[in-house]
Design an enzyme around this catalytic site. Structure first.
Site, PDB file in Angstrom:
ATOM      1  CG  HIS A 118     -40.562 -13.821  18.360  1.00  0.00           C
ATOM      2  ND1 HIS A 118     -41.120 -12.622  19.091  1.00  0.00           N
ATOM      3  CD2 HIS A 118     -41.715 -13.400  16.970  1.00  0.00           C
ATOM      4  CE1 HIS A 118     -42.427 -12.110  18.191  1.00  0.00           C
ATOM      5  NE2 HIS A 118     -42.454 -12.905  17.037  1.00  0.00           N
ATOM      6  CD  GLU A 119     -40.463 -15.521  13.380  1.00  0.00           C
ATOM      7  OE1 GLU A 119     -41.771 -16.407  13.217  1.00  0.00           O
ATOM      8  OE2 GLU A 119     -40.312 -14.033  13.818  1.00  0.00           O
ATOM      9  CG  HIS A 136     -45.311 -16.702  15.535  1.00  0.00           C
ATOM     10  ND1 HIS A 136     -46.284 -15.729  15.480  1.00  0.00           N
ATOM     11  CD2 HIS A 136     -44.286 -16.117  15.558  1.00  0.00           C
ATOM     12  CE1 HIS A 136     -46.545 -15.018  16.179  1.00  0.00           C
ATOM     13  NE2 HIS A 136     -44.865 -14.718  15.900  1.00  0.00           N
TER      14      HIS A 136
END
Length: 151
Positions: free
Chosen positions: A67-68, A71
């Site tokens: 998920h990170e 980003h």
């Protein structure tokens, strides 16, 4: 798991799933309380909550890292990296990354701390309060008698 092992894991996931290198730092941050991880826009570092790894294990940790990294890679490429952006949602689906992490905050309600108890001098009714009150200004709601601090 140490910060060095975490760094290696993030670099491996980035190379295998995103086919792009991770060129910055990844480390555990004990001060994160409500989120599994955080991508820092200015430094491009990734911070991970160690509690999520301790509570839910390696599979949850890898999900947070993916998920990170979504980003991270979108921000580096100048695309929409925020949760509401179309690019971000598409990359989450492509990489099978979770939209949210598992719940880290306990849902147990904390009890209210009562530190002031007042009693009516006429009827004896007790009033429990968090905040101190002016006994010369307030009276009993039941009998209008004067109040006095009990505890």
């Amino acid at each position: 798991m140490t910060n060095e092992e975490l760094q290696q894991l993030v670099m491996k996931i980035s190379a295998n799933i995103f086919n792009k290198p991770f060129m910055h730092e990844a480390y555990f941050n004990n001060r994160l309380k409500t989120t599994g991880g955080r991508y820092m826009l200015r430094t491009h570092h990734i911070q991970i909550n160690p509690t999520s790894f301790e509570l839910y294990g390696l599979e949850e940790l890898e999900g947070i890292i993916r998920h990170e990294l979504c980003h991270y890679h979108l921000h580096i490429e100048g695309k929409g990296y925020k949760h509401r952006d179309k690019d971000f949602k598409e990359l989450l689906k492509m990489t099978n990354s979770p939209r949210f992490c598992a719940n880290l905050v306990s849902t147990k309600r904390t009890t209210r701390r009562i530190s002031h108890v007042y009693g009516c001098m006429s009827c004896g009714l007790l009033y429990r309060r968090k905040i101190r009150l002016n006994t010369s200004k307030y009276r009993c709601g039941k009998c209008s008698g004067p109040l006095m601090k009990v505890e």
